[in-house]
Design an enzyme around this catalytic site. Structure first.
Site, PDB file in Angstrom:
ATOM      1  N   ARG A 112       0.842  -1.152  -0.128  1.00 21.35           N
ATOM      2  CA  ARG A 112       0.355   0.203  -0.292  1.00 21.35           C
ATOM      3  C   ARG A 112       1.179   1.311   0.011  1.00 21.35           C
ATOM      4  O   ARG A 112       1.773   1.424   0.586  1.00 21.35           O
ATOM      5  CB  ARG A 112      -0.553   0.074   1.104  1.00 21.35           C
ATOM      6  CG  ARG A 112      -2.157   0.985   1.636  1.00 21.35           C
ATOM      7  CD  ARG A 112      -3.579   0.717   1.938  1.00 21.35           C
ATOM      8  NE  ARG A 112      -2.940   1.391   3.276  1.00 21.35           N
ATOM      9  CZ  ARG A 112      -4.222   1.614   4.038  1.00 21.35           C
ATOM     10  NH1 ARG A 112      -4.783   1.955   3.199  1.00 21.35           N
ATOM     11  NH2 ARG A 112      -3.363   2.837   5.382  1.00 21.35           N
ATOM     12  N   THR A 116      -0.447   7.470  -1.291  1.00 22.38           N
ATOM     13  CA  THR A 116      -1.510   7.871  -2.011  1.00 22.38           C
ATOM     14  C   THR A 116      -3.015   6.617  -1.441  1.00 22.38           C
ATOM     15  O   THR A 116      -3.880   6.607  -1.957  1.00 22.38           O
ATOM     16  CB  THR A 116      -1.062   7.752  -3.677  1.00 22.38           C
ATOM     17  OG1 THR A 116      -1.318   6.023  -3.567  1.00 22.38           O
ATOM     18  CG2 THR A 116      -0.702   8.097  -3.948  1.00 22.38           C
ATOM     19  N   ASP A 208      -4.669 -11.054  11.560  1.00 20.66           N
ATOM     20  CA  ASP A 208      -3.398 -11.267  10.571  1.00 20.66           C
ATOM     21  C   ASP A 208      -3.502 -12.027  10.630  1.00 20.66           C
ATOM     22  O   ASP A 208      -2.545 -13.222  10.382  1.00 20.66           O
ATOM     23  CB  ASP A 208      -2.436 -10.286  11.137  1.00 20.66           C
ATOM     24  CG  ASP A 208      -1.516  -9.550   9.643  1.00 20.66           C
ATOM     25  OD1 ASP A 208      -1.344 -10.253   8.669  1.00 20.66           O
ATOM     26  OD2 ASP A 208      -1.618  -8.377   9.678  1.00 20.66           O
ATOM     27  N   ASP A 211       0.288 -13.424   9.523  1.00 14.92           N
ATOM     28  CA  ASP A 211       0.908 -13.484  10.467  1.00 14.92           C
ATOM     29  C   ASP A 211       0.665 -14.328  11.562  1.00 14.92           C
ATOM     30  O   ASP A 211       1.647 -15.547  11.380  1.00 14.92           O
ATOM     31  CB  ASP A 211       0.963 -12.511  11.951  1.00 14.92           C
ATOM     32  CG  ASP A 211       1.604 -11.135  11.759  1.00 14.92           C
ATOM     33  OD1 ASP A 211       2.037 -11.221  10.185  1.00 14.92           O
ATOM     34  OD2 ASP A 211       1.561 -10.050  12.568  1.00 14.92           O
TER      35      ASP A 211
HETATM   36  N1  URA Z   1      -5.952  -8.533   6.418  1.00 12.24           N
HETATM   37  C1  URA Z   1      -5.432  -9.793   7.885  1.00 12.24           C
HETATM   38  O1  URA Z   1      -4.780 -10.762   7.030  1.00 12.24           O
HETATM   39  N2  URA Z   1      -6.657  -9.510   8.286  1.00 12.24           N
HETATM   40  C2  URA Z   1      -7.525  -8.713   8.278  1.00 12.24           C
HETATM   41  O2  URA Z   1      -8.554  -8.656   9.231  1.00 12.24           O
HETATM   42  C3  URA Z   1      -7.655  -7.545   7.729  1.00 12.24           C
HETATM   43  C4  URA Z   1      -6.906  -8.162   6.274  1.00 12.24           C
END
Ligand code: URA
Length: 217
Positions: A112, A116, A208, A211
């Site tokens: 990202r 922008t 995540d 992760d």
């Molecule tokens: N990416 C993730 O890993 N978890 C989310 O909740 C949103 C985006």
């Protein structure tokens, strides 16, 4: 068990099979360790992929069993491409490859741009002849939809149109953006969750996904 569809999101197919829903609940649980999370991701993707391939066209070919020859069902087009969006999508491609061992695999990475806020590609490697293939784009989390929409736009620029998107969990915001920008791309997921939080994480979600798949605590 049916696939649930939503009047406001005709592009989204929620697979409500009890085994899918059970595995998703285990996946969401913060106590689920990395090994199990990875296994569940693969198993779920295989089950979602099974539903996502339910409408692919068939033909027949002669097959001789030990007893007789008959017209046996075969896939009309045997070309498949799986493209995980890095990095969490990699966890899904392993599962999908078990279902579709004849598939080639491409890799798509976006970051990202903090100024922008645009999704910018940093890696976009596709196998040859993708335009003719059944193309499966995978990312466990359909959150804002920015990355998936940008990836699909680039795929279409390269002539790839027969695309299906597979995710574990989707936010309404992401499904809406996909509907606005790519209404022709069906999304298969295990759950349409409630909403995004202020950090663009899905609620209730599973945290995540990258992760949980790749970072050892
Ligand atoms: N990416 C993730 O890993 N978890 C989310 O909740 C949103 C985006």
């Amino acid at each position: 068990m049916p696939i649930k569809t939503f009047e406001r999101f005709p592009n989204f197919y929620e697979v409500q099979h009890p085994i899918v829903q059970y595995k998703l609940s285990l996946l969401r649980d913060k106590e689920t360790n990395r090994k199990l999370f990875k296994e569940l991701t693969e198993e779920l993707t295989m089950l979602l992929g099974y539903e996502a391939t339910a409408d692919i066209p068939m033909t027949t070919k002669k097959v001789s069993t030990p007893l007789e020859t008959f017209d046996a069902p075969f896939l009309k087009n045997n070309q498949f491409v799986i493209a995980p969006i890095l990095r969490a999508g990699i966890g899904m491609s392993e599962g999908l490859l078990k279902l579709l061992p004849m598939a080639s695999v491409g890799f798509i990475g976006y970051y990202r741009d903090e100024k922008t806020r645009e999704a910018m590609p940093y890696y976009f490697k596709l196998p040859p002849n993708c335009e003719k293939a059944h193309f499966f784009l995978c990312d466990p989390m359909l959150a804002t939809g920015n990355t998936s929409c940008a990836a699909i736009k680039k795929l279409k620029e390269k002539g790839v149109y027969n695309i299906k998107f597979i995710c574990m969990v989707a936010a309404p915001e992401g499904v809406q953006q996909m509907l606005d920008e790519h209404p022709d791309v069906p999304i298969f997921g295990a759950s349409l969750d409630r909403q995004l939080n202020e950090n663009a994480y899905i609620l209730p979600g599973l945290g995540d996904a990258g992760d949980r798949l790749w970072a050892v605590k």
